[in-house]
Write an enzyme that holds these catalytic residues in place. Structure first.
Site, PDB file in Angstrom:
ATOM      1  N   GLY A  55       0.188  -0.191  -1.097  1.00 49.08           N
ATOM      2  CA  GLY A  55       1.165  -0.903  -0.266  1.00 49.08           C
ATOM      3  C   GLY A  55       0.613  -2.285   0.037  1.00 49.08           C
ATOM      4  N   ASP A 259       6.120  -6.629  -2.742  1.00 48.14           N
ATOM      5  CA  ASP A 259       4.715  -6.956  -3.019  1.00 48.14           C
ATOM      6  C   ASP A 259       4.506  -8.454  -3.155  1.00 48.14           C
ATOM      7  OD1 ASP A 259       4.997  -4.034  -3.914  1.00 48.14           O
ATOM      8  OD2 ASP A 259       2.849  -4.407  -3.740  1.00 48.14           O
TER       9      ASP A 259
HETATM   10  O1  MRU Z   1       2.043   0.827  -5.995  1.00 50.28           O
HETATM   11  P1  MRU Z   1       2.177   0.820  -4.494  1.00 50.28           P
HETATM   12  O2  MRU Z   1       2.296   2.164  -3.911  1.00 50.28           O
HETATM   13  O3  MRU Z   1       1.111  -0.023  -3.850  1.00 50.28           O
HETATM   14  O4  MRU Z   1       3.563   0.079  -4.264  1.00 50.28           O
HETATM   15  C1  MRU Z   1       4.022  -0.127  -2.966  1.00 50.28           C
HETATM   16  C2  MRU Z   1       5.339  -0.819  -2.927  1.00 50.28           C
HETATM   17  O5  MRU Z   1       5.929  -1.128  -3.928  1.00 50.28           O
HETATM   18  C3  MRU Z   1       5.847  -1.199  -1.577  1.00 50.28           C
HETATM   19  O6  MRU Z   1       7.242  -1.173  -1.553  1.00 50.28           O
HETATM   20  C4  MRU Z   1       5.375  -2.626  -1.272  1.00 50.28           C
HETATM   21  O7  MRU Z   1       3.989  -2.710  -1.411  1.00 50.28           O
HETATM   22  C5  MRU Z   1       5.760  -3.037   0.077  1.00 50.28           C
HETATM   23  S1  MRU Z   1       4.761  -2.253   1.285  1.00 50.28           S
HETATM   24  C6  MRU Z   1       5.302  -2.613   2.798  1.00 50.28           C
END
Ligand code: MRU
Length: 386
Positions: A55, A259
């Site tokens: 995240g 992200d």
């Molecule tokens: O691969 P991840 O689990 O790190 O991906 C997370 C996401 O895509 C979230 O939607 C993004 O990081 C926003 S977190 C508030």
């Protein structure tokens, strides 16, 4: 947020030893609650790369604490500055898409590079890591307050259209979310989930459609877990269900996280977000993104004549597509099983980019704005000439 009634953040210094940073190892959720101690730069690299923490905001905070631990590790080194530059590059290389990571690492580097830092690099790195962490909590809380107003408006509209006396369920606000942009992806509250928690806590009836989010199932295992712990009504759905629900008026709004959002409002988020945005646009369902300013890449916009910006899209191990893990209810053990034929190759793109034209609004810590440069700069005037 609470787990079994006890308040947790996702990352914190060890209460007895500030040189150790503790995290919830999210690979084990929802079946086991495991706390992991991170003591070295290598621990942090592995934790971010292998998604013990994940995240965008949490990756940022973890990277800042990783720089602090590196500063402790290299404190006696003759070439401390060089070692820290290497540490910054190593941490930045762990996951390429979330801009929070580079933002956090650069912030630590900037502070410890100043001449006044001489001899105090470790303490200063810790101060910056704490600052990034506290700022993230505050930003998520504000995103919750701004997004709450949107949910409240939808609730009021539904109340007027069909008073509860006619149908008690008719004023429930149905929100679809993808992946986990909840408190587990941040430090507390979450970005996409912050307005949902704020609405629920204020007694506005909400129900969340939780996309399972293949291949790593952050929706099914993490979003569902945290919504359940907080008592928010929700239903886990297979990733392909959203379009059908929207066609049948069963989704009032979509909220996702990001992200990396460009200065012109394009949104990189978990793979599959774009498809939800397309379905939402086709069905007139508002599509919102929770965007802390730490996830905005002010240096980025699509090149002239192009719709999509050049955002690095992480490609992860194909094994995440080939295999799935879950609880074997008979043995009580978590097991991994193969889904695909042994000879079939798999591809694993972890993120996609949603064009700004498909985004109804960006919910930032300073308010809600259009997904455009005018919208963002309207809220963040200090970025106007950058
Ligand atoms: O691969 P991840 O689990 O790190 O991906 C997370 C996401 O895509 C979230 O939607 C993004 O990081 C926003 S977190 C508030």
């Amino acid at each position: 947020m609470n787990i079994k009634g006890k308040h947790y953040r996702t990352i914190w210094p060890h209460p007895d030893d500030e040189r150790v940073i503790q995290i919830i190892d999210q690979r084990h959720l929802p079946h086991r609650f495991v706390i992991e101690d991170l003591k070295t730069l290598e621990d942090f690299e592995a934790a971010i790369r292998d998604m013990h923490v994940r995240g965008a905001p949490l990756i940022g905070s973890a990277a800042a604490y990783g720089m602090y631990v590196a500063a402790l590790q290299f404190s006696a080194s003759q070439n401390f500055d060089e070692k820290m530059r290497e540490a910054a590059a190593r941490l930045k290389a762990t996951r390429p898409t979330a801009v929070n990571l580079a933002y956090a690492v650069d912030m630590v580097m900037k502070v410890i590079d100043q001449p006044v830092a001489n001899g105090h690099e470790q303490e200063l790195a810790l101060v910056v890591a704490h600052h990034i962490t506290e700022e993230s909590v505050a930003h998520c809380r504000s995103i919750g307050e701004h997004g709450l107003k949107i949910i409240e408006e939808i609730h009021q509209r539904k109340l007027q259209q069909s008073p509860p006396i006619v149908n008690p369920k008719s004023s429930i606000v149905n929100i679809l979310t993808h992946c986990n942009a909840g408190w587990l992806a941040c430090i507390d509250h979450g970005t996409a989930t912050a307005p949902i928690y704020a609405a629920h806590d204020r007694g506005i009836p909400v129900h969340v459609w939780v996309d399972e989010t293949r291949p790593r199932n952050q929706g099914a295992s993490l979003t569902a877990f945290e919504l359940a712990e907080h008592g928010v009504p929700h239903t886990v759905i297979a990733d392909n269900t959203g379009g059908h629900l929207m066609q049948h008026g069963m989704v009032d709004m979509v909220i996702v996280g990001t992200d990396r959002t460009t200065r012109t409002g394009e949104v990189a988020n978990k793979i599959g977000t774009y498809l939800k945005a397309l379905a939402a646009a086709d069905n007139g369902v508002p599509f919102y993104v929770g965007v802390p300013s730490s996830s905005i890449d002010w240096s980025l916009r699509p090149d002239q004549g192009r719709e999509l910006p050049d955002i690095p899209i992480e490609e992860r191990d194909a094994g995440e597509v080939h295999f799935i893990s879950g609880l074997d209810e008979k043995s009580g053990e978590v097991r991994e099983v193969r889904l695909t034929p042994k000879d079939s190759p798999a591809a694993n793109y972890a993120f996609d980019v949603t064009p700004a034209r498909l985004v109804t609004g960006l919910i930032t810590e300073r308010g809600v704005c259009a997904a455009s440069e005018e919208g963002l700069v309207g809220l963040f005037a200090e970025q106007k000439d950058k």
